[in-house]
Design an enzyme around this catalytic site. Structure first.
Site, mmCIF file in Angstrom:
data_model
loop_
_atom_site.group_PDB
_atom_site.id
_atom_site.type_symbol
_atom_site.label_atom_id
_atom_site.label_comp_id
_atom_site.label_asym_id
_atom_site.label_seq_id
_atom_site.Cartn_x
_atom_site.Cartn_y
_atom_site.Cartn_z
ATOM 1 N N GLN A 172 101.131 50.390 26.455
ATOM 2 C CA GLN A 172 100.222 51.647 25.673
ATOM 3 C C GLN A 172 101.132 52.096 24.572
ATOM 4 O O GLN A 172 100.410 52.369 23.359
ATOM 5 C CB GLN A 172 100.018 52.644 26.612
ATOM 6 C CG GLN A 172 98.933 52.151 27.554
ATOM 7 C CD GLN A 172 98.694 53.325 28.579
ATOM 8 O OE1 GLN A 172 99.281 54.472 28.794
ATOM 9 N NE2 GLN A 172 97.789 53.022 29.367
ATOM 10 N N ASP A 322 99.578 47.578 37.855
ATOM 11 C CA ASP A 322 98.402 48.495 38.472
ATOM 12 C C ASP A 322 98.256 47.854 39.875
ATOM 13 O O ASP A 322 97.419 48.554 40.564
ATOM 14 C CB ASP A 322 97.372 48.272 37.624
ATOM 15 C CG ASP A 322 97.411 49.164 36.232
ATOM 16 O OD1 ASP A 322 98.216 50.130 36.279
ATOM 17 O OD2 ASP A 322 96.946 48.822 35.151
ATOM 18 N N ARG A 395 92.513 53.724 41.611
ATOM 19 C CA ARG A 395 93.222 52.483 42.386
ATOM 20 C C ARG A 395 93.518 52.827 44.080
ATOM 21 O O ARG A 395 93.711 52.152 44.719
ATOM 22 C CB ARG A 395 94.341 51.974 41.585
ATOM 23 C CG ARG A 395 94.003 51.445 40.132
ATOM 24 C CD ARG A 395 94.714 50.368 39.777
ATOM 25 N NE ARG A 395 94.570 50.420 38.076
ATOM 26 C CZ ARG A 395 93.538 49.670 37.628
ATOM 27 N NH1 ARG A 395 92.859 49.040 38.192
ATOM 28 N NH2 ARG A 395 93.376 49.805 36.055
HETATM 29 C C1 S3P Z 1 97.551 49.726 30.408
HETATM 30 C C2 S3P Z 1 98.924 49.647 30.302
HETATM 31 C C3 S3P Z 1 99.565 49.920 31.463
HETATM 32 C C4 S3P Z 1 98.744 50.126 32.591
HETATM 33 C C5 S3P Z 1 97.331 50.826 32.384
HETATM 34 C C6 S3P Z 1 96.585 50.101 31.314
HETATM 35 C C7 S3P Z 1 96.874 49.249 28.940
HETATM 36 O O1 S3P Z 1 100.319 51.313 31.225
HETATM 37 O O2 S3P Z 1 99.203 50.682 33.917
HETATM 38 O O3 S3P Z 1 96.509 50.776 33.576
HETATM 39 O O4 S3P Z 1 95.630 49.052 28.855
HETATM 40 O O5 S3P Z 1 97.794 49.046 28.120
HETATM 41 P P1 S3P Z 1 101.495 51.502 30.447
HETATM 42 O O6 S3P Z 1 101.431 51.092 29.229
HETATM 43 O O7 S3P Z 1 101.884 53.084 30.534
HETATM 44 O O8 S3P Z 1 102.470 50.655 31.196
#
Ligand code: S3P
Length: 436
Positions: A172, A322, A395
């Site tokens: 993210q 996840d 989840r």
């Molecule tokens: C996601 C990245 C992950 C994941 C989330 C979705 C994404 O989070 O846990 O469910 O779509 O980029 P982080 O980027 O905080 O690791």
């Protein structure tokens, strides 16, 4: 709050069409909104989180046409995001991916504009400083509540490319910087301590952006217009993982999973599962190849197998972040001690997933304990059952359901409605596979 009882299943049989991928649906809607021409999106996930994204892009000036088999998005384009009427707040609901990625896009709007982004109680408790700080390094103007929390107030302005060393692997954060980076002058680069999901890079590559991966650094150049005519969203490995874990745990089970994304940055759980003795046959993408524009899809053949414990090392964590709650559940059934290390990020998800998973499974009779960065599970060959509280975390609700199918006495999940955040058809899909 919905209470739902999941009784022990005799076995799982049949075919699961993997529900559409949540991560890719968020990105498809955002990148379509950022494109100059209309974009057709097939396979979009219809769930609470991804509806928040559709409503957000509408508020930013996108026309969303819902046709029977596809969405057509006509967005404002890369540099023309609209301000919502009357200065309305953009409500991201429960969606962490949405708030973090859209912040990158809005921060780089060269014509100005101000947007307020807010969400539910879980979003307001999750760290936003991790995107706000590095975006400020590009010149962004973003205000957050004390402690770097939402709501965020983003003011658009011209940005300048910069380099950022990410302290924790987060797709993210990386994506927010890359989206801001295509609007910034010069190049923007991000170093990841370990590989994380690369959907944003793949889509940007397809859209014509100069995106490069060199070792552990991903970079983008400034870009004029995204060119994406159509995006297909494949099935979600994180959602399919629940039925897959159930099939591995319940003796006599055999299921086929169709249409699942096989992107190597998403299937870490399946590799861990194979190591533990689960029988998973299917062409997953080989790890570590050059950056590709496509999203490969696979079919899996999954059956029950006796499980042995494993240790999940820190560099594997982002590739299956996840699904780690399911690793804890599998560990309860495995011979030996299952350890997850380097997963402190779990504390910042929709709930503190180290605490909620450990408390939840312990309440069902499991022998496990939390560590600062993961958990240790002592396999006892099974699980008794009981009541599991979802804490509003999708989840966790689905984890409780799978635990129920594999348990001796069944599990009542309190707050099952949370599953609708990512997988509204979950209970029906499980019922189809258990024949109940
Ligand atoms: C996601 C990245 C992950 C994941 C989330 C979705 C994404 O989070 O846990 O469910 O779509 O980029 P982080 O980027 O905080 O690791």
């Amino acid at each position: 709050m919905t209470r739902r009882f999941f009784r022990p299943a005799p076995r799982l049989r049949g075919t699961l069409v993997a529900p559409p991928d949540k991560s890719l649906s968020h990105r498809a809607a955002l990148l379509a909104a950022m494109s100059a021409e209309p974009v057709r999106v097939t396979g979009y996930l219809h769930a609470e989180d991804t509806h928040s994204t559709l409503r957000a892009v509408e508020a930013l000036g996108t026309l969303v046409q819902e046709r029977p088999d596809e969405l057509v998005l006509r967005g404002p384009g890369l540099r023309n995001a609209a301000e919502p009427e009357g200065g309305a707040v953009i409500d991201v609901g429960n969606a962490g991916t949405l708030i973090r990625l859209v912040t990158g896009w809005l921060a780089g709007q060269p014509g100005g504009g101000t947007w307020t982004l807010d969400g539910d109680a879980s979003i307001r408790a999750r760290p936003m400083g991790r995107v706000v700080e590095p975006l400020r390094g590009l010149g962004a103007q973003i205000e957050a509540r004390a402690g770097g929390l939402a709501p965020l107030v983003v003011s658009g302005r011209a940005l300048t490319g910069a380099h950022y060393d990410m302290p924790v692997a987060s797709a993210q954060v990386k994506s927010a910087l890359l989206l801001a980076g295509i609007l910034a002058d010069g190049r923007t680069s991000v170093r990841e301590p370990a590989p994380s999901r690369d959907h944003t890079e793949r889509l940007l590559l397809r859209a014509g952006v100069d995106v490069r991966r060199e070792g552990d650094v991903v970079s983008v150049g400034c870009h004029d217009e995204l060119e994406l005519e159509a995006i297909h969203v494949p099935g979600d490995p994180s959602s399919a993982a629940f039925a897959v874990a159930a099939a591995v745990l319940v003796p006599g089970s055999r299921i086929v999973v169709e249409g699942m994304a096989a992107n190597w940055t998403r299937v870490g759980f399946y590799r861990i599962l194979e190591r533990m003795g689960g029988v998973v046959v299917g062409p997953l993408e080989a790890p570590g190849g050059p950056l590709a524009a496509d999203e490969p899809v696979c079919e899996l053949d999954v059956s029950h197998g006796p499980l042995v414990a494993t240790t999940v090392e820190p560099d594997e964590v982002p590739l299956g972040i996840d699904e780690l709650p399911l690793v804890a559940l599998l560990g309860c059934f495995a011979e030996g001690e299952t350890v997850v290390r380097g997963a402190q990020e779990l504390r910042h998800k929709e709930s503190d997933r180290i605490a909620t998973v450990v408390d939840g499974l312990r309440g069902l009779g499991a022998d496990l304990e939390a560590t600062p960065d993961g958990f240790v599970v002592r396999g006892t060959g099974g699980l008794e059952g009981g009541v599991l509280e979802a804490h509003g975390d999708h989840r966790l609700a689905m984890l409780g359901a799978v635990a129920g199918l594999a348990s001796r006495a069944g599990v009542e999940v309190v707050g099952m409605e949370a599953a609708a955040v990512s997988y509204p058809g979950f209970v029906e899909d499980l019922a189809g596979l258990t024949g109940s």
